[in-house]
Design an enzyme around this catalytic site. Structure first.
Site, PDB file in Angstrom:
ATOM      1  N   LYS A 173     -10.221   6.610  11.936  1.00  0.00           N
ATOM      2  CA  LYS A 173      -8.809   6.683  11.549  1.00  0.00           C
ATOM      3  C   LYS A 173      -8.493   5.496  10.641  1.00  0.00           C
ATOM      4  CE  LYS A 173      -4.985   5.158  12.915  1.00  0.00           C
ATOM      5  NZ  LYS A 173      -4.362   4.953  11.591  1.00  0.00           N
ATOM      6  N   GLY A 226      -8.053  -5.115  12.712  1.00  0.00           N
ATOM      7  CA  GLY A 226      -6.601  -5.068  12.549  1.00  0.00           C
ATOM      8  C   GLY A 226      -5.974  -6.281  13.205  1.00  0.00           C
ATOM      9  N   THR A 228      -4.106  -8.847  15.962  1.00  0.00           N
ATOM     10  CA  THR A 228      -4.483  -9.326  17.295  1.00  0.00           C
ATOM     11  C   THR A 228      -3.734  -8.568  18.397  1.00  0.00           C
ATOM     12  OG1 THR A 228      -5.182 -11.468  16.462  1.00  0.00           O
ATOM     13  CG2 THR A 228      -4.484 -11.406  18.766  1.00  0.00           C
ATOM     14  N   THR A 230      -2.556  -5.496  18.301  1.00  0.00           N
ATOM     15  CA  THR A 230      -3.141  -4.149  18.400  1.00  0.00           C
ATOM     16  C   THR A 230      -4.485  -4.223  19.128  1.00  0.00           C
ATOM     17  OG1 THR A 230      -2.181  -3.734  16.230  1.00  0.00           O
ATOM     18  CG2 THR A 230      -3.638  -2.051  17.092  1.00  0.00           C
ATOM     19  N   GLU A 248     -12.195  -7.034  15.402  1.00  0.00           N
ATOM     20  CA  GLU A 248     -12.073  -8.010  14.310  1.00  0.00           C
ATOM     21  C   GLU A 248     -10.587  -8.183  14.051  1.00  0.00           C
ATOM     22  OE1 GLU A 248     -14.649  -9.544  13.139  1.00  0.00           O
ATOM     23  OE2 GLU A 248     -16.118  -8.275  14.156  1.00  0.00           O
ATOM     24  N   GLU A 385       0.182 -15.800  12.058  1.00  0.00           N
ATOM     25  CA  GLU A 385      -0.403 -15.205  10.858  1.00  0.00           C
ATOM     26  C   GLU A 385       0.712 -14.578  10.023  1.00  0.00           C
ATOM     27  OE1 GLU A 385      -2.720 -11.580  11.254  1.00  0.00           O
ATOM     28  OE2 GLU A 385      -4.273 -12.444   9.978  1.00  0.00           O
TER      29      GLU A 385
HETATM   30  P1  NAD Z   1      -2.757  -3.106  12.613  1.00  0.00           P
HETATM   31  O1  NAD Z   1      -3.303  -3.700  13.848  1.00  0.00           O
HETATM   32  O2  NAD Z   1      -1.302  -2.853  12.526  1.00  0.00           O
HETATM   33  O3  NAD Z   1      -3.439  -1.708  12.286  1.00  0.00           O
HETATM   34  C1  NAD Z   1      -4.851  -1.578  12.126  1.00  0.00           C
HETATM   35  C2  NAD Z   1      -5.234  -0.153  12.441  1.00  0.00           C
HETATM   36  O4  NAD Z   1      -4.982   0.084  13.819  1.00  0.00           O
HETATM   37  C3  NAD Z   1      -4.451   0.902  11.678  1.00  0.00           C
HETATM   38  O5  NAD Z   1      -5.300   1.979  11.356  1.00  0.00           O
HETATM   39  C4  NAD Z   1      -3.403   1.332  12.692  1.00  0.00           C
HETATM   40  O6  NAD Z   1      -2.918   2.635  12.486  1.00  0.00           O
HETATM   41  C5  NAD Z   1      -4.207   1.256  13.977  1.00  0.00           C
HETATM   42  N1  NAD Z   1      -3.424   1.114  15.207  1.00  0.00           N
HETATM   43  C6  NAD Z   1      -2.204   0.550  15.366  1.00  0.00           C
HETATM   44  N2  NAD Z   1      -1.824   0.617  16.649  1.00  0.00           N
HETATM   45  C7  NAD Z   1      -2.830   1.221  17.326  1.00  0.00           C
HETATM   46  C8  NAD Z   1      -3.043   1.558  18.685  1.00  0.00           C
HETATM   47  N3  NAD Z   1      -2.131   1.296  19.621  1.00  0.00           N
HETATM   48  N4  NAD Z   1      -4.198   2.168  19.030  1.00  0.00           N
HETATM   49  C9  NAD Z   1      -5.139   2.428  18.102  1.00  0.00           C
HETATM   50  N5  NAD Z   1      -4.993   2.131  16.793  1.00  0.00           N
HETATM   51  C10 NAD Z   1      -3.852   1.528  16.407  1.00  0.00           C
HETATM   52  O7  NAD Z   1      -3.249  -4.065  11.438  1.00  0.00           O
HETATM   53  P2  NAD Z   1      -2.911  -3.940   9.895  1.00  0.00           P
HETATM   54  O8  NAD Z   1      -1.494  -4.370   9.700  1.00  0.00           O
HETATM   55  O9  NAD Z   1      -3.363  -2.622   9.379  1.00  0.00           O
HETATM   56  O10 NAD Z   1      -3.903  -5.029   9.276  1.00  0.00           O
HETATM   57  C11 NAD Z   1      -3.584  -6.373   9.177  1.00  0.00           C
HETATM   58  C12 NAD Z   1      -4.237  -7.159  10.294  1.00  0.00           C
HETATM   59  O11 NAD Z   1      -5.628  -6.917  10.277  1.00  0.00           O
HETATM   60  C13 NAD Z   1      -4.090  -8.648  10.109  1.00  0.00           C
HETATM   61  O12 NAD Z   1      -3.805  -9.234  11.361  1.00  0.00           O
HETATM   62  C14 NAD Z   1      -5.455  -9.089   9.635  1.00  0.00           C
HETATM   63  O13 NAD Z   1      -5.783 -10.428   9.910  1.00  0.00           O
HETATM   64  C15 NAD Z   1      -6.340  -8.146  10.359  1.00  0.00           C
HETATM   65  N6  NAD Z   1      -7.631  -8.034   9.696  1.00  0.00           N
HETATM   66  C16 NAD Z   1      -8.720  -8.598  10.300  1.00  0.00           C
HETATM   67  C17 NAD Z   1      -9.953  -8.532   9.674  1.00  0.00           C
HETATM   68  C18 NAD Z   1     -11.180  -9.145  10.317  1.00  0.00           C
HETATM   69  O14 NAD Z   1     -12.272  -8.842   9.862  1.00  0.00           O
HETATM   70  N7  NAD Z   1     -11.042  -9.972  11.327  1.00  0.00           N
HETATM   71  C19 NAD Z   1     -10.083  -7.881   8.449  1.00  0.00           C
HETATM   72  C20 NAD Z   1      -8.943  -7.317   7.870  1.00  0.00           C
HETATM   73  C21 NAD Z   1      -7.724  -7.390   8.511  1.00  0.00           C
END
Ligand code: NAD
Length: 481
Positions: A173, A226, A228, A230, A248, A385
């Site tokens: 997804k 995504g 922290t 989540t 991650e 962040e």
């Molecule tokens: P997010 O956590 O909002 O969403 C990430 C993904 O998770 C999306 O596909 C979203 O639809 C899905 N999601 C959201 N809620 C969910 C749930 N309850 N169950 C399952 N899936 C769910 O993050 P974002 O806003 O898309 O991305 C930004 C974040 O990602 C930042 O915190 C960034 O630091 C982090 N990030 C980390 C890395 C790494 O390698 N450590 C790399 C890129 C981004």
């Protein structure tokens, strides 16, 4: 309006409910397409397709799986320009960045793990004369892959490539904010003959489609990148099922400039690490820590160069700063900077939306590169962040102080150190709580090295053998001759 479809069982399928989400172009703020608002029924169909494909894919063997992944890599590479344009429109990132980073890296991910599929990871351990233990690694099962919006195709392929190489079917997804290149990847996988059901891509919101993948009893492993919060929720949902989970997560990475640094290199590196992709890379150095003897000159240059970054239409080749991914994210960044002002921070540049955007971009989600000074490490601005084009600058006096400052957040993803002293670099790098420390560079990636974070930046490692281990389970066969 373009409709994106799910890829399930080798077919392009609309959501069973016929519910859709709008896809907004960040540069203009206008909807330009729609994507499925998939739910538990669509996810279940994808898991069933994956189950049907599972045994044949595992039995195919590494050579053949590698050949499929190479074919996919070739097909993606052949469509590089189309995919770079899609990524730029969908995410708001400068097309130059999508051309040079996002799409080439997606191709590299597929090729790297195509080659990794060939290696036999079995081990033989003899227990004296008594027994022979053979440790074989078998596919973990159906892999659930959930990825964010900041590097959409880059991070999606970083997960699906090792999962497929290791012999698992995938239910993925992508972020609902940036579904376009993932949807195109689904089409390409069908065009280049990937067996049906091996790669399923289900679009929709995290709270519905994402949760349905994490909660599905037939999905054995979850690979998530995504935020922290989540990640914490995913951990809680997956735990009662005893799924393997790789997380991650976010970062608040220090970027440390020592007094003996090559200041030109440090400045160029800091402009990139602060503002690349509008600061929306988990590895961006959002806290710039500068030795007191260099602070004034370095910060002046940083502010000068940040102010000169060319903000504009992401589809313009010359644009260096594109749009932020969504209105909500732009508003969150604005609120963070207002909070920094309330905390006593001095905004040295940026701190607002640009007023000289091209006509097409007047309603887009833009924010100027922003540098903030004068805040202690425990200020919220230095702890939370922001994930945008916003950095703080702070001064330090000696190595021990900067190590303490670097480690003074709940995150531990990465750090950069700029110094000519190799002994100091090694000592400081060893003391910093982070999964990766770059010395005199930033975002220099070798796909073989472990990648991930400590503390609230994640659990587990991706990359190279770490990823192949995550997507397989070891089994010991102990034989008495
Ligand atoms: P997010 O956590 O909002 O969403 C990430 C993904 O998770 C999306 O596909 C979203 O639809 C899905 N999601 C959201 N809620 C969910 C749930 N309850 N169950 C399952 N899936 C769910 O993050 P974002 O806003 O898309 O991305 C930004 C974040 O990602 C930042 O915190 C960034 O630091 C982090 N990030 C980390 C890395 C790494 O390698 N450590 C790399 C890129 C981004």
């Amino acid at each position: 309006m373009d409709s994106i479809l799910n890829t399930i069982g080798g077919r392009q399928i609309a959501p069973h409910s016929e519910k859709w989400l709008p896809n907004i172009e960040p540069a203009t703020g206008q909807p330009y397409g729609k994507l499925p608002e998939s739910d538990v029924t669509d996810v279940d169909a994808a898991v069933q397709a994956a189950s049907a494909a599972r045994d044949a894919w595992a039995e195919l063997g590494g050579q053949e799986r590698g050949a499929h992944l190479h074919a996919l890599a070739d097909a993606v590479e052949a469509r590089s320009e189309e995919l770079a344009r899609l990524e730029s429109i969908d995410n708001g990132k400068p097309i130059a960045l999508a051309r040079t980073i996002d799409i080439p890296r997606a191709v590299q991910n597929l090729r790297f793990f195509a080659d990794a599929a060939h290696t036999d990871r079995s081990e033989i351990l003899r227990t004296g004369e008594q027994a022979i233990n053979t440790v074989i690694r078998q596919p973990v099962g159906i892999a659930g892959v959930i990825s964010p919006w900041n590097l959409p195709l880059y991070l999606l392929t970083w997960k699906i490539a090792p999962a497929l190489a290791a012999g698992n079917p995938v239910v993925a997804k992508p972020s609902e904010l940036t579904p376009a290149t993932a949807a195109r990847l689904g089409e390409i996988s069908i065009e280049c003959g990937l067996p049906p059901g091996v790669l399923n891509i289900v679009h929709g919101s995290g709270g519905i489609a994402g949760e349905a993948i994490v909660a599905h009893p037939d999905v054995s492993a979850i690979s998530f990148t995504g935020g922290t919060e989540t990640g914490a929720r995913i951990s809680a949902t997956a735990a009662p099922h005893f799924k393997k989970v790789s997380l991650e997560l976010g970062g608040k990475n220090p970027n440390i400039i020592f007094d003996d640094a090559d200041l030109d290199a440090a400045l160029a590196g800091s402009i990139r690490s602060s503002f690349a992709n509008q600061g929306q890379i988990c590895l961006c150095g959002s806290r710039v820590l500068v030795h007191a003897s260099r602070y004034e000159a370095f910060v002046d240059s940083l502010v000068d160069q940040a102010s000169k970054l060319r903000i504009g239409d992401p589809l313009d080749d010359k644009t260096q700063q594109g749009a932020l991914v969504s209105a909500a994210h732009r508003d969150k960044i604005m609120a963070s900077v207002e909070h920094a002002r309330d905390e006593g921070g001095e905004v040295l540049c940026g701190g607002g939306v640009p007023d000289d955007l091209p006509d097409r971009c007047q309603d887009g989600f833009y924010y100027r590169p922003t540098v903030i000074a004068g805040l202690p490490m425990d200020a919220a601005t230095n702890q939370q962040e922001i994930f945008g084009p916003v950095v703080t600058v702070s001064m330090f006096e000696d190595d021990d102080e900067v190590i303490e400052m670097a480690n003074a957040t709940r995150y531990g993803l990465s750090a950069s150190i700029w110094t000519r002293d190799a002994v100091r670099a090694r000592r400081v790098a060893e003391c910093i709580e982070a999964g990766t420390v770059w010395v005199n560079c930033w975002l220099l990636r070798d796909l073989r090295v472990p990648f991930g974070g400590v503390k609230h930046s994640g659990v587990g490692r991706e990359g190279g053998e770490e990823a192949m281990r995550f997507f397989t389970e070891p089994k010991t066969i102990c034989e008495v001759p």
